[in-house]
Design a protein around this motif. Sequence first.
Motif, PDB file in Angstrom:
ATOM      1  N   MET A 175     -77.451 -41.889 -20.919  1.00 48.47           N
ATOM      2  CA  MET A 175     -76.749 -41.627 -22.171  1.00 48.47           C
ATOM      3  C   MET A 175     -77.698 -41.417 -23.335  1.00 48.47           C
ATOM      4  O   MET A 175     -77.341 -40.797 -24.334  1.00 48.47           O
ATOM      5  N   GLY A 176     -78.930 -41.929 -23.190  1.00 48.87           N
ATOM      6  CA  GLY A 176     -79.907 -41.755 -24.257  1.00 48.87           C
ATOM      7  C   GLY A 176     -80.264 -40.299 -24.508  1.00 48.87           C
ATOM      8  O   GLY A 176     -80.737 -39.948 -25.594  1.00 48.87           O
ATOM      9  N   LEU A 177     -80.031 -39.441 -23.520  1.00 54.03           N
ATOM     10  CA  LEU A 177     -80.312 -38.013 -23.691  1.00 54.03           C
ATOM     11  C   LEU A 177     -79.254 -37.316 -24.541  1.00 54.03           C
ATOM     12  O   LEU A 177     -79.489 -36.206 -25.031  1.00 54.03           O
ATOM     13  N   ALA A 178     -78.092 -37.942 -24.690  1.00 56.29           N
ATOM     14  CA  ALA A 178     -76.980 -37.360 -25.459  1.00 56.29           C
ATOM     15  C   ALA A 178     -76.711 -35.920 -25.023  1.00 56.29           C
ATOM     16  O   ALA A 178     -76.482 -35.034 -25.847  1.00 56.29           O
ATOM     17  N   SER A 179     -76.725 -35.700 -23.722  1.00 58.39           N
ATOM     18  CA  SER A 179     -76.589 -34.346 -23.189  1.00 58.39           C
ATOM     19  C   SER A 179     -75.117 -33.952 -23.056  1.00 58.39           C
ATOM     20  O   SER A 179     -74.362 -34.603 -22.333  1.00 58.39           O
ATOM     21  N   PRO A 180     -74.693 -32.865 -23.714  1.00 57.59           N
ATOM     22  CA  PRO A 180     -73.286 -32.462 -23.676  1.00 57.59           C
ATOM     23  C   PRO A 180     -72.956 -31.589 -22.463  1.00 57.59           C
ATOM     24  O   PRO A 180     -72.289 -30.561 -22.567  1.00 57.59           O
ATOM     25  N   LEU A 181     -73.418 -32.020 -21.283  1.00 60.28           N
ATOM     26  CA  LEU A 181     -73.180 -31.268 -20.059  1.00 60.28           C
ATOM     27  C   LEU A 181     -71.988 -31.795 -19.269  1.00 60.28           C
ATOM     28  O   LEU A 181     -71.657 -31.269 -18.216  1.00 60.28           O
ATOM     29  N   GLY A 182     -71.364 -32.853 -19.786  1.00 57.04           N
ATOM     30  CA  GLY A 182     -70.211 -33.410 -19.108  1.00 57.04           C
ATOM     31  C   GLY A 182     -68.991 -32.521 -19.249  1.00 57.04           C
ATOM     32  O   GLY A 182     -68.852 -31.764 -20.218  1.00 57.04           O
ATOM     33  N   GLY A 183     -68.098 -32.620 -18.268  1.00 59.63           N
ATOM     34  CA  GLY A 183     -66.879 -31.819 -18.300  1.00 59.63           C
ATOM     35  C   GLY A 183     -65.723 -32.557 -17.670  1.00 59.63           C
ATOM     36  O   GLY A 183     -65.885 -33.623 -17.070  1.00 59.63           O
TER      37      GLY A 183
END
Length: 301
Positions: free
Chosen positions: A124-132
Amino acid sequence: MTTAKAIASSRDRVGECPVWSVAENALYWVDIEGRQIRRWSPASDAVQSWTLPERVGCIALTPAVGRIVAAMETGVYVVQLGEAPAVQLDCLVAVTHPAPGMRFNDGRCDAQGRFWISTMVMDMGLASPLGGLYCLDEIGLSPARLDGLITPNGLAFSPDGATAYVSDSHPSVQKIWAFDFDAVSGELARRRLFVDMLPLPGRPDGAAVDAEGCYWICANDAGLVHRFDPQGQLLASLEVPVAKPSMCAFGGANLDVLYVASIQPGTVDPAAPGLNGAVFALQPGVRGLPEPVFSRFPMSL
């Protein structure tokens, strides 16, 4: 309303996805990082545990007792639970994530038997908006119905099936959205902000809806479970004796018990005594609805 009490001695690293089985009069849930599916029966007050080869983000019941559908790291599996710890896995559908280090996270079935499941980057530290957000039915696993999510959570459906809810738990987002839901086609439309939880205590995690149509969501980091009316107004906040409640579900013989899973904070030694990681039960004064089961198995099976 009663004080929250731990239902068993088990403690999860990342307890999630409590699901009440009306047929078995029992509660199932998962420990994501412990790679466990657990089952607790109030009649025996005993916990059974099954170890899986991957992290399991969420589960759904099926019409067959002891057969669970589990969304994990590499796909969605049918899990046949034998006498603990015996378990058999069969892959329903494999998934190709857009990046390494991802897994399925939150999930829930709609009343038509589809399994709605979300994905996230585990760090979660990457704050990557790759979730769907995806949907599994007889066609198979859909393309993403929603994308751009960091830590998708809060999946729930209104009692009339006309509204769907999704949250994003990441500290930079902390929003809950509502959608018009077409029960026949399974389409989501008219996305709008339901609740902005940034001004409120806690981050929006897993959720449930009661028989009155109100939306309950765990306020992670605040030790609370919030209840919102269908217009998004905060009605009540119930306390649990740990900082990180993760997801709630209605259960019990009369569906009037709210079960709340929890997470052990990363700063706390997992071997330390206490209630972190426990599953709690409280009676909120309202009833829930029976949890739908997954019945739309892919036609390729």
